[in-house]
Motif scaffolding. Sequence first.
Motif, mmCIF file in Angstrom:
data_model
loop_
_atom_site.group_PDB
_atom_site.id
_atom_site.type_symbol
_atom_site.label_atom_id
_atom_site.label_comp_id
_atom_site.label_asym_id
_atom_site.label_seq_id
_atom_site.Cartn_x
_atom_site.Cartn_y
_atom_site.Cartn_z
ATOM 1 N N THR A 35 0.809 -1.212 0.000
ATOM 2 C CA THR A 35 0.000 0.000 0.000
ATOM 3 C C THR A 35 0.849 1.272 0.000
ATOM 4 N N LEU A 36 2.156 1.129 0.191
ATOM 5 C CA LEU A 36 3.039 2.289 0.185
ATOM 6 C C LEU A 36 3.185 2.822 -1.238
ATOM 7 N N PRO A 37 3.288 4.141 -1.403
ATOM 8 C CA PRO A 37 3.396 4.728 -2.739
ATOM 9 C C PRO A 37 4.547 4.147 -3.566
ATOM 10 N N VAL A 38 5.679 3.850 -2.942
ATOM 11 C CA VAL A 38 6.822 3.296 -3.665
ATOM 12 C C VAL A 38 6.502 1.902 -4.202
ATOM 13 N N GLU A 39 5.775 1.117 -3.422
ATOM 14 C CA GLU A 39 5.454 -0.265 -3.793
ATOM 15 C C GLU A 39 4.238 -0.358 -4.711
ATOM 16 N N THR A 40 3.361 0.635 -4.650
ATOM 17 C CA THR A 40 2.103 0.566 -5.379
ATOM 18 C C THR A 40 2.350 0.764 -6.873
ATOM 19 N N CYS A 41 1.786 -0.136 -7.631
ATOM 20 C CA CYS A 41 1.837 0.009 -9.079
ATOM 21 C C CYS A 41 0.397 0.099 -9.588
ATOM 22 N N PRO A 42 0.208 0.533 -10.830
ATOM 23 C CA PRO A 42 -1.157 0.723 -11.341
ATOM 24 C C PRO A 42 -2.031 -0.532 -11.280
ATOM 25 N N THR A 43 -1.407 -1.697 -11.272
ATOM 26 C CA THR A 43 -2.188 -2.934 -11.267
ATOM 27 C C THR A 43 -2.489 -3.452 -9.867
ATOM 28 N N THR A 44 -2.020 -2.736 -8.832
ATOM 29 C CA THR A 44 -2.279 -3.168 -7.462
ATOM 30 C C THR A 44 -3.772 -3.074 -7.174
ATOM 31 N N ASP A 45 -4.346 -4.186 -6.766
ATOM 32 C CA ASP A 45 -5.766 -4.231 -6.402
ATOM 33 C C ASP A 45 -5.875 -3.941 -4.907
ATOM 34 N N ILE A 46 -6.134 -2.688 -4.584
ATOM 35 C CA ILE A 46 -6.170 -2.256 -3.183
ATOM 36 C C ILE A 46 -7.242 -3.009 -2.403
ATOM 37 N N GLN A 47 -8.347 -3.323 -3.054
ATOM 38 C CA GLN A 47 -9.407 -4.059 -2.359
ATOM 39 C C GLN A 47 -8.917 -5.459 -1.971
ATOM 40 N N LEU A 48 -8.180 -6.110 -2.859
ATOM 41 C CA LEU A 48 -7.629 -7.432 -2.556
ATOM 42 C C LEU A 48 -6.583 -7.332 -1.444
ATOM 43 N N VAL A 49 -5.726 -6.318 -1.533
ATOM 44 C CA VAL A 49 -4.710 -6.118 -0.499
ATOM 45 C C VAL A 49 -5.389 -5.888 0.855
ATOM 46 N N THR A 50 -6.449 -5.096 0.861
ATOM 47 C CA THR A 50 -7.185 -4.833 2.099
ATOM 48 C C THR A 50 -7.750 -6.128 2.676
ATOM 49 N N GLN A 51 -8.299 -6.983 1.832
ATOM 50 C CA GLN A 51 -8.828 -8.276 2.291
ATOM 51 C C GLN A 51 -7.713 -9.143 2.871
ATOM 52 N N GLN A 52 -6.542 -9.107 2.232
ATOM 53 C CA GLN A 52 -5.408 -9.892 2.725
ATOM 54 C C GLN A 52 -4.940 -9.366 4.082
ATOM 55 N N VAL A 53 -4.918 -8.044 4.248
ATOM 56 C CA VAL A 53 -4.519 -7.445 5.530
ATOM 57 C C VAL A 53 -5.497 -7.865 6.620
ATOM 58 N N ILE A 54 -6.782 -7.820 6.307
ATOM 59 C CA ILE A 54 -7.804 -8.237 7.282
ATOM 60 C C ILE A 54 -7.622 -9.703 7.655
ATOM 61 N N GLN A 55 -7.353 -10.559 6.668
ATOM 62 C CA GLN A 55 -7.152 -11.989 6.943
ATOM 63 C C GLN A 55 -5.917 -12.206 7.814
ATOM 64 N N CYS A 56 -4.837 -11.489 7.520
ATOM 65 C CA CYS A 56 -3.612 -11.604 8.327
ATOM 66 C C CYS A 56 -3.874 -11.180 9.770
ATOM 67 N N ALA A 57 -4.579 -10.067 9.931
ATOM 68 C CA ALA A 57 -4.892 -9.582 11.277
ATOM 69 C C ALA A 57 -5.747 -10.603 12.027
#
Length: 77
Positions: A35-57
């Motif tokens: 989610t960091l600006p340096v790591e984020t690329c145009p194809t990053t699916d923020i919704q998927l990343v958010t779901q993964q963060v929730i699952q990890c938590a």
Amino acid sequence: TASFLSQKPKSELVRTSLRLLTSSAYRLQSECKKTLPVETCPTTDIQLVTQQVIQCAYDIAKAAKQLVTITTKENNN
């Protein structure tokens, strides 16, 4: 707690919980970096990343609860 984690636990359930805790923490760190600006690329699916963060938590909370339950039972015996 630190001494508990530094020892090799005898209980397989404790070892399993610790593995889940540490692997989930590493996964959480990795997902959050996406989610960091340096790591984020145009194809990053923020919704998927958010779901993964929730699952990890969730996995971290689950492992922590297992460890609390196990250590509470062991200390009461």
